[in-house]
Design a protein around this motif. Structure first.
Motif, PDB file in Angstrom:
ATOM      1  N   PHE A 116      43.100  40.423  38.428  1.00  0.00           N
ATOM      2  CA  PHE A 116      43.916  39.404  37.290  1.00  0.00           C
ATOM      3  C   PHE A 116      43.354  37.792  37.526  1.00  0.00           C
ATOM      4  O   PHE A 116      43.526  37.391  38.710  1.00  0.00           O
ATOM      5  CB  PHE A 116      45.470  39.389  37.661  1.00  0.00           C
ATOM      6  N   LYS A 117      43.223  37.376  36.529  1.00  0.00           N
ATOM      7  CA  LYS A 117      42.670  35.894  36.567  1.00  0.00           C
ATOM      8  C   LYS A 117      43.356  35.425  35.214  1.00  0.00           C
ATOM      9  O   LYS A 117      42.954  35.647  34.140  1.00  0.00           O
ATOM     10  CB  LYS A 117      41.110  36.036  36.048  1.00  0.00           C
ATOM     11  N   GLY A 118      44.340  34.670  35.565  1.00  0.00           N
ATOM     12  CA  GLY A 118      45.242  34.104  34.406  1.00  0.00           C
ATOM     13  C   GLY A 118      45.993  35.310  33.674  1.00  0.00           C
ATOM     14  O   GLY A 118      46.558  36.113  34.192  1.00  0.00           O
ATOM     15  N   ASN A 119      45.681  35.333  32.534  1.00  0.00           N
ATOM     16  CA  ASN A 119      46.317  36.408  31.544  1.00  0.00           C
ATOM     17  C   ASN A 119      45.366  37.493  31.235  1.00  0.00           C
ATOM     18  O   ASN A 119      45.727  38.322  30.484  1.00  0.00           O
ATOM     19  CB  ASN A 119      46.964  35.542  30.366  1.00  0.00           C
ATOM     20  N   ARG A 120      44.258  37.392  31.846  1.00  0.00           N
ATOM     21  CA  ARG A 120      43.299  38.596  31.938  1.00  0.00           C
ATOM     22  C   ARG A 120      43.312  39.762  32.840  1.00  0.00           C
ATOM     23  O   ARG A 120      43.320  39.317  34.012  1.00  0.00           O
ATOM     24  CB  ARG A 120      41.824  37.780  31.553  1.00  0.00           C
ATOM     25  N   LEU A 121      42.784  40.640  32.371  1.00  0.00           N
ATOM     26  CA  LEU A 121      42.879  41.880  33.237  1.00  0.00           C
ATOM     27  C   LEU A 121      41.490  42.521  33.215  1.00  0.00           C
ATOM     28  O   LEU A 121      41.184  42.756  32.123  1.00  0.00           O
ATOM     29  CB  LEU A 121      43.909  42.818  32.938  1.00  0.00           C
ATOM     30  N   SER A 122      41.024  42.632  34.321  1.00  0.00           N
ATOM     31  CA  SER A 122      39.528  43.345  34.687  1.00  0.00           C
ATOM     32  C   SER A 122      39.861  44.307  35.577  1.00  0.00           C
ATOM     33  O   SER A 122      40.667  44.448  36.366  1.00  0.00           O
ATOM     34  CB  SER A 122      38.460  42.394  34.477  1.00  0.00           C
ATOM     35  N   PHE A 123      38.649  45.105  35.773  1.00  0.00           N
ATOM     36  CA  PHE A 123      38.619  46.128  37.079  1.00  0.00           C
ATOM     37  C   PHE A 123      37.376  45.661  37.889  1.00  0.00           C
ATOM     38  O   PHE A 123      36.386  45.797  37.283  1.00  0.00           O
ATOM     39  CB  PHE A 123      38.906  47.473  36.512  1.00  0.00           C
ATOM     40  N   LYS A 124      37.438  46.052  39.090  1.00  0.00           N
ATOM     41  CA  LYS A 124      36.353  46.122  40.041  1.00  0.00           C
ATOM     42  C   LYS A 124      36.422  47.521  40.418  1.00  0.00           C
ATOM     43  O   LYS A 124      37.088  48.124  41.028  1.00  0.00           O
ATOM     44  CB  LYS A 124      36.382  45.153  41.238  1.00  0.00           C
ATOM     45  N   VAL A 125      35.036  48.002  40.025  1.00  0.00           N
ATOM     46  CA  VAL A 125      34.731  49.364  40.294  1.00  0.00           C
ATOM     47  C   VAL A 125      33.711  49.555  41.551  1.00  0.00           C
ATOM     48  O   VAL A 125      32.677  48.812  41.602  1.00  0.00           O
ATOM     49  CB  VAL A 125      34.388  50.444  39.189  1.00  0.00           C
TER      50      VAL A 125
END
Length: 151
Positions: A116-125
């Motif tokens: 989570f960075k601010g209001n952004r969601l990403s994934f670390k695989v």
């Protein structure tokens, strides 16, 4: 020939390829349909008088309607990300000699972490695999040389 018998024989070889999804029985399907989350089902096609697995179909979990098709490469990538399946080969070109090698995957494990960075969601695989040298087209170096295998 009964196509269903042929398909069940192919499933017994799913350990050799990451392009085959784990089987979904008719007992599991209603639960998947009612869960409300999207899911994948194996796609089957007929080609040249034979039946074969060919990628997957993505189903919208809320509407249970077709979202789209995934080809075999897409499905292979999803299986790597999810850490499912073993087998199959990974082609590689040696950086030093530019010769082709093929690795046969023995073990596959993945870890997916949300970021989570601010209001952004990403994934670390993070994907870890173990493989053995299946084919070596490099005739200039010895395949059992540890430096060559590491490279």
């Amino acid at each position: 020939k009964i196509p269903a018998f042929h398909l069940t024989r192919i499933i017994h070889n799913d350990f050799r390829a990451k392009k085959i999804l784990p089987p979904v029985t008719l007992a599991k399907l209603p639960g998947m349909m009612k869960a409300g989350t999207s899911y994948l089902l194996q796609n089957i096609i007929g080609a040249d008088g034979e039946v074969k697995y060919a990628g997957a179909v993505a189903i919208n979990g809320k509407t249970n309607k077709l979202l789209g098709f995934l080809d075999e490469k897409d499905l292979d990538g999803i299986m790597w990300i999810k850490g499912q399946g073993v087998g199959g080969t990974v082609k590689n070109y040696d950086q030093k000699t530019k010769k082709l090698t093929a690795m046969s995957v023995d073990h596959l494990k993945s870890e997916i972490k949300p970021v989570f960075k601010g209001n952004r969601l990403s994934f670390k695989v993070n994907i870890n695999s173990e493989a053995h040298l299946a084919e070596n087209w490099n005739t200039t170096e010895t395949a059992i040389d540890k430096k060559y295998l590491k490279r």
